[in-house]
Design an enzyme around this catalytic site. Structure first.
Site, PDB file in Angstrom:
ATOM      1  N   GLU A   1       4.083   2.244  10.378  1.00 15.79           N
ATOM      2  CA  GLU A   1       3.151   2.513   9.177  1.00 15.79           C
ATOM      3  C   GLU A   1       1.451   2.024   9.582  1.00 15.79           C
ATOM      4  O   GLU A   1       1.547   0.769   9.632  1.00 15.79           O
ATOM      5  CB  GLU A   1       3.746   1.831   8.281  1.00 15.79           C
ATOM      6  CG  GLU A   1       3.103   1.624   6.705  1.00 15.79           C
ATOM      7  CD  GLU A   1       3.298   0.822   5.679  1.00 15.79           C
ATOM      8  OE1 GLU A   1       4.661   0.485   5.657  1.00 15.79           O
ATOM      9  OE2 GLU A   1       2.452   0.229   5.087  1.00 15.79           O
TER      10      GLU A   1
ATOM     11  N   SER B   1      -0.719   2.894   3.570  1.00 19.67           N
ATOM     12  CA  SER B   1      -0.155   3.168   2.352  1.00 19.67           C
ATOM     13  C   SER B   1      -1.141   3.878   1.300  1.00 19.67           C
ATOM     14  O   SER B   1      -2.388   3.230   1.217  1.00 19.67           O
ATOM     15  CB  SER B   1       0.501   1.765   1.764  1.00 19.67           C
ATOM     16  OG  SER B   1       1.584   1.598   2.360  1.00 19.67           O
TER      17      SER B   1
ATOM     18  N   GLU C   1       3.257 -13.894   5.359  1.00 22.06           N
ATOM     19  CA  GLU C   1       4.553 -13.171   6.090  1.00 22.06           C
ATOM     20  C   GLU C   1       5.472 -14.117   6.449  1.00 22.06           C
ATOM     21  O   GLU C   1       5.225 -14.846   7.250  1.00 22.06           O
ATOM     22  CB  GLU C   1       4.060 -12.104   7.132  1.00 22.06           C
ATOM     23  CG  GLU C   1       3.163 -11.019   6.657  1.00 22.06           C
ATOM     24  CD  GLU C   1       3.539 -10.128   5.569  1.00 22.06           C
ATOM     25  OE1 GLU C   1       5.112 -10.052   5.564  1.00 22.06           O
ATOM     26  OE2 GLU C   1       2.935  -9.052   5.174  1.00 22.06           O
TER      27      GLU C   1
ATOM     28  N   ARG D   1      -1.424 -12.326   3.528  1.00 25.82           N
ATOM     29  CA  ARG D   1      -0.024 -12.312   3.193  1.00 25.82           C
ATOM     30  C   ARG D   1       0.700 -13.414   4.049  1.00 25.82           C
ATOM     31  O   ARG D   1       0.588 -13.663   5.035  1.00 25.82           O
ATOM     32  CB  ARG D   1       0.346 -10.745   3.767  1.00 25.82           C
ATOM     33  CG  ARG D   1      -0.358  -9.581   3.245  1.00 25.82           C
ATOM     34  CD  ARG D   1       0.163  -8.715   2.123  1.00 25.82           C
ATOM     35  NE  ARG D   1      -0.710  -8.021   1.647  1.00 25.82           N
ATOM     36  CZ  ARG D   1      -0.467  -6.649   1.701  1.00 25.82           C
ATOM     37  NH1 ARG D   1       0.997  -6.070   2.149  1.00 25.82           N
ATOM     38  NH2 ARG D   1      -1.276  -5.750   1.025  1.00 25.82           N
TER      39      ARG D   1
ATOM     40  N   ARG E   1      -3.468  -2.722  13.207  1.00 28.05           N
ATOM     41  CA  ARG E   1      -2.321  -1.793  13.392  1.00 28.05           C
ATOM     42  C   ARG E   1      -3.008  -0.509  14.186  1.00 28.05           C
ATOM     43  O   ARG E   1      -2.450  -0.010  15.128  1.00 28.05           O
ATOM     44  CB  ARG E   1      -1.356  -1.268  12.106  1.00 28.05           C
ATOM     45  CG  ARG E   1      -0.745  -2.389  11.569  1.00 28.05           C
ATOM     46  CD  ARG E   1       0.561  -2.006  11.071  1.00 28.05           C
ATOM     47  NE  ARG E   1       1.439  -3.061  10.496  1.00 28.05           N
ATOM     48  CZ  ARG E   1       2.121  -2.926   9.491  1.00 28.05           C
ATOM     49  NH1 ARG E   1       2.272  -1.667   9.047  1.00 28.05           N
ATOM     50  NH2 ARG E   1       2.647  -3.881   8.922  1.00 28.05           N
TER      51      ARG E   1
ATOM     52  N   ARG F   1       4.150  -6.697  14.113  1.00 29.10           N
ATOM     53  CA  ARG F   1       3.134  -5.982  13.326  1.00 29.10           C
ATOM     54  C   ARG F   1       2.615  -6.619  12.118  1.00 29.10           C
ATOM     55  O   ARG F   1       1.991  -5.621  11.207  1.00 29.10           O
ATOM     56  CB  ARG F   1       3.973  -4.445  12.929  1.00 29.10           C
ATOM     57  CG  ARG F   1       5.269  -4.789  12.360  1.00 29.10           C
ATOM     58  CD  ARG F   1       6.146  -3.446  12.340  1.00 29.10           C
ATOM     59  NE  ARG F   1       6.457  -3.064  11.107  1.00 29.10           N
ATOM     60  CZ  ARG F   1       6.501  -1.756  11.022  1.00 29.10           C
ATOM     61  NH1 ARG F   1       6.470  -0.666  11.719  1.00 29.10           N
ATOM     62  NH2 ARG F   1       6.639  -1.242   9.794  1.00 29.10           N
ATOM     63  N   HIS F   2       2.975  -7.796  12.116  1.00 27.89           N
ATOM     64  CA  HIS F   2       2.416  -8.585  10.780  1.00 27.89           C
ATOM     65  C   HIS F   2       1.615  -9.643  11.175  1.00 27.89           C
ATOM     66  O   HIS F   2       2.015 -10.485  11.944  1.00 27.89           O
ATOM     67  CB  HIS F   2       3.767  -9.165   9.879  1.00 27.89           C
ATOM     68  CG  HIS F   2       4.377  -7.923   9.216  1.00 27.89           C
ATOM     69  ND1 HIS F   2       5.474  -7.302   9.524  1.00 27.89           N
ATOM     70  CD2 HIS F   2       4.061  -7.162   7.924  1.00 27.89           C
ATOM     71  CE1 HIS F   2       5.915  -6.481   9.190  1.00 27.89           C
ATOM     72  NE2 HIS F   2       5.111  -6.361   7.820  1.00 27.89           N
TER      73      HIS F   2
HETATM   74  P1  AMO Z   1       0.179  -2.208   2.125  1.00 27.02           P
HETATM   75  O1  AMO Z   1       0.732  -3.324   1.608  1.00 27.02           O
HETATM   76  O2  AMO Z   1       1.366  -1.181   2.616  1.00 27.02           O
HETATM   77  O3  AMO Z   1      -0.570  -1.449   0.942  1.00 27.02           O
HETATM   78  O4  AMO Z   1      -0.983  -2.616   3.052  1.00 27.02           O
HETATM   79  C1  AMO Z   1      -1.793  -1.314   3.497  1.00 27.02           C
HETATM   80  C2  AMO Z   1      -1.687  -1.424   5.123  1.00 27.02           C
HETATM   81  O5  AMO Z   1      -2.109  -2.552   5.530  1.00 27.02           O
HETATM   82  C3  AMO Z   1      -1.414  -2.897   6.566  1.00 27.02           C
HETATM   83  N1  AMO Z   1      -0.860  -4.416   6.540  1.00 27.02           N
HETATM   84  C4  AMO Z   1      -0.907  -5.342   7.333  1.00 27.02           C
HETATM   85  N2  AMO Z   1      -1.173  -5.305   8.598  1.00 27.02           N
HETATM   86  C5  AMO Z   1      -1.012  -6.544   9.416  1.00 27.02           C
HETATM   87  N3  AMO Z   1      -0.393  -7.520   8.816  1.00 27.02           N
HETATM   88  C6  AMO Z   1       0.216  -7.399   7.618  1.00 27.02           C
HETATM   89  N4  AMO Z   1       0.899  -8.578   7.279  1.00 27.02           N
HETATM   90  C7  AMO Z   1       0.073  -6.336   6.756  1.00 27.02           C
HETATM   91  N5  AMO Z   1       0.218  -5.977   5.576  1.00 27.02           N
HETATM   92  C8  AMO Z   1      -0.164  -4.613   5.417  1.00 27.02           C
HETATM   93  C9  AMO Z   1      -0.654  -2.108   7.084  1.00 27.02           C
HETATM   94  C10 AMO Z   1      -0.506  -0.907   5.607  1.00 27.02           C
HETATM   95  O6  AMO Z   1      -0.019  -0.042   5.924  1.00 27.02           O
HETATM   96  N6  AMO Z   1      -2.705  -1.818  -1.910  1.00 27.02           N
HETATM   97  C11 AMO Z   1      -1.980  -1.080  -1.101  1.00 27.02           C
HETATM   98  C12 AMO Z   1      -2.984   0.030  -0.444  1.00 27.02           C
HETATM   99  C13 AMO Z   1      -3.115   1.038  -1.444  1.00 27.02           C
HETATM  100  O7  AMO Z   1      -2.221   1.718  -1.851  1.00 27.02           O
HETATM  101  O8  AMO Z   1      -4.191   1.342  -1.528  1.00 27.02           O
HETATM  102  C14 AMO Z   1      -1.388  -2.169  -0.058  1.00 27.02           C
HETATM  103  O9  AMO Z   1      -1.887  -3.061   0.146  1.00 27.02           O
HETATM  104  O10 AMO Z   1      -1.474  -1.126   7.968  1.00 27.02           O
END
Ligand code: AMO
Length: 439
Positions: free
Chosen positions: A362, A365, A221, A219, A413, A227-228
């Protein structure tokens, strides 16, 4: 032909030295890094670190003392000596009368003082020198929690009839949203680094019914947050033939409980070293509807999503009212979830989606997904999204995909909250973010 007596002494791990308590004088061989040297008058204590822990070696002979002088901290060595009981030594046994064999040139003193009980360097220095920072026993212990969790994740799903899969990380279209996708030049054509295995895990439900994947997600970001990450480890699950998202939540509960059980079984020493508070997973994790979650968090009823402060408030509420480190929020507004989320049939304003909040953040998801081809086409159109980039994915639904759903857990996380890290980078082996692509 070599005789048995010329066989080299087998290696003993630091943690197994305790088994020599009733064999004083027995020869032993340790292999590891020189963790620390402490010089006293006429003798030195050398602490050897290996994958299992620390062992103490007492050096008295002038030859060995001279050898130890030459070998800096972090030099990998073989040590041959004799076992000797000493209540002060780790495990009650130390090695005496040692001779040292350096396995490399003497190590250059690392920029992080690994021999101190805790790391005194700040986070930027720790990350700049991650290749050595991770050698510190407390850092190692954090990753041991992650490794045990991965084992528990896989073991739970294997036992429940899931198949492990690996999907491509070079992809043709964004899976989550276009905003934070890394573009790459794919033989002169535009392509992306996968933001998640979302489309592939859904398509593979059409093959295996139940799948999981452990892999990187990318990502781009744009913000520097605690947290990202730009690359994180995503623990993805998808299963077919469900009634609704509550079936998915049932699997999620068991998976998290399996991760916790594996930590206790496989990483007990790490838990103890860190003093980590490993959560209990309730048989039924409390669930609140998104509307109720906004109320609990003191947010306005028209908020489209939960902000980090709302998640913290919900975490505190779950602890107080349910004595739970976990809380599930279900029924997020459909318009604000990914297009593949399944709306609540009786009230399509709300979706059959959920987030799992762990200690105020979170962690997961998930959702039931759309599974009819026409529903995808209509939803994409209604959102003003093109159909063409999704053709391959949508074709799977033309050819029959059952009602299904799944979720993704962010590994960093998870471990971050287990050890109450202030920043997710503290538990990431080699973090990637806006400013960092090395080491
Ligand atoms: P989502 O985008 O909410 O859902 O991501 C799911 C989980 O991944 C972790 N996460 C991250 N951890 C660290 N850095 C990041 N940039 C980051 N982005 C996400 C979090 C988050 O809750 N496809 C859907 C999942 C699904 O519906 O099965 C998805 O990617 O812990």
């Amino acid at each position: 032909m070599s005789s048995a007596s010329s066989e080299p002494l087998p290696r003993t791990l630091a943690a197994d030295l305790a088994s020599y308590a009733d064999k004083p004088g027995a020869p032993v061989r340790l292999s590891g890094w020189i963790h620390r040297r402490r010089r006293l008058s006429g003798l030195s204590f050398v602490v050897i670190r290996d994958r299992s822990g620390l062992a103490q070696v007492v050096v008295r002979s002038p030859e060995a003392l001279a050898q130890v002088e030459q070998l800096g901290e972090e030099t990998p060595v073989d040590v041959v000596g004799r076992a000797s009981t000493n209540a002060q030594a780790p495990g009650g046994v130390e090695v005496v009368e040692p001779s040292f064999l350096a396995l490399t040139d003497p190590a250059v003193t690392p920029p992080i003082e690994l021999w101190r009980p805790t790391i005194s360097a700040g986070l930027p220095a720790m990350l700049d020198h991650a290749q050595v920072t991770w050698r510190h026993p407390l850092q190692q212990a954090k990753w041991q929690l992650a490794a045990a969790s991965l084992h528990g994740f896989r073991r739970t799903l294997d036992a429940a009839g899931f198949t492990e899969v690996h999907s491509p990380k070079l992809v043709e279209s964004a899976t989550e949203s276009g905003a934070n996708v890394f573009g790459v030049d794919y033989f002169g054509r535009p392509a992306y680094l996968a933001q998640s295995p979302q489309f592939y895990k859904q398509m593979l439900v059409g093959v295996f019914e139940r799948v999981y994947e452990v892999g990187p997600a990318f990502r781009a970001e744009p913000h520097d947050t605690v947290r990202h990450l730009a690359e994180y480890v995503s623990l993805d699950v998808e299963l077919g033939f469900i009634d609704d998202h509550r079936d998915v939540i049932g699997v999620l509960r068991d998976v998290v409980a399996g991760m916790v059980a594996a930590i206790h079984e496989r990483a007990a020493a790490a838990v103890e070293l860190l003093g980590a508070d490993i959560p209990e997973v309730p048989a039924d994790i409390p669930v609140v509807h998104f509307r109720e979650a906004l109320e609990i968090a003191g947010a306005s009823a028209d908020e489209p999503d939960l902000a980090p402060a709302h998640e913290r408030a919900l975490g505190a509420w779950a602890k107080q009212t349910h004595d739970s480190d976990f809380i599930l929020v279900e029924g997020y507004p459909t318009a604000h979830r990914a297009f593949y989320s399944h709306p609540e049939p009786d009230d399509p304003h709300w979706s059959r989606s959920f987030d799992l909040i762990f200690r105020g953040i979170e962690l997961v998801s998930g959702a039931q997904r759309l599974h009819r081809h026409d529903d995808y086409v209509q939803t994409l159109k209604a959102r003003g999204l093109p159909i063409e980039p999704y053709t391959g994915y949508l074709d799977a639904f033309k050819h029959g995909i059952p009602p299904h759903g799944g979720f993704a857990i962010g590994l960093e996380r998870w471990t971050g909250r287990l050890v109450e890290a202030e920043n997710i980078r503290e538990v990431t082996l080699f973090p990637r973010d806006l400013h960092r692509i090395a080491p």
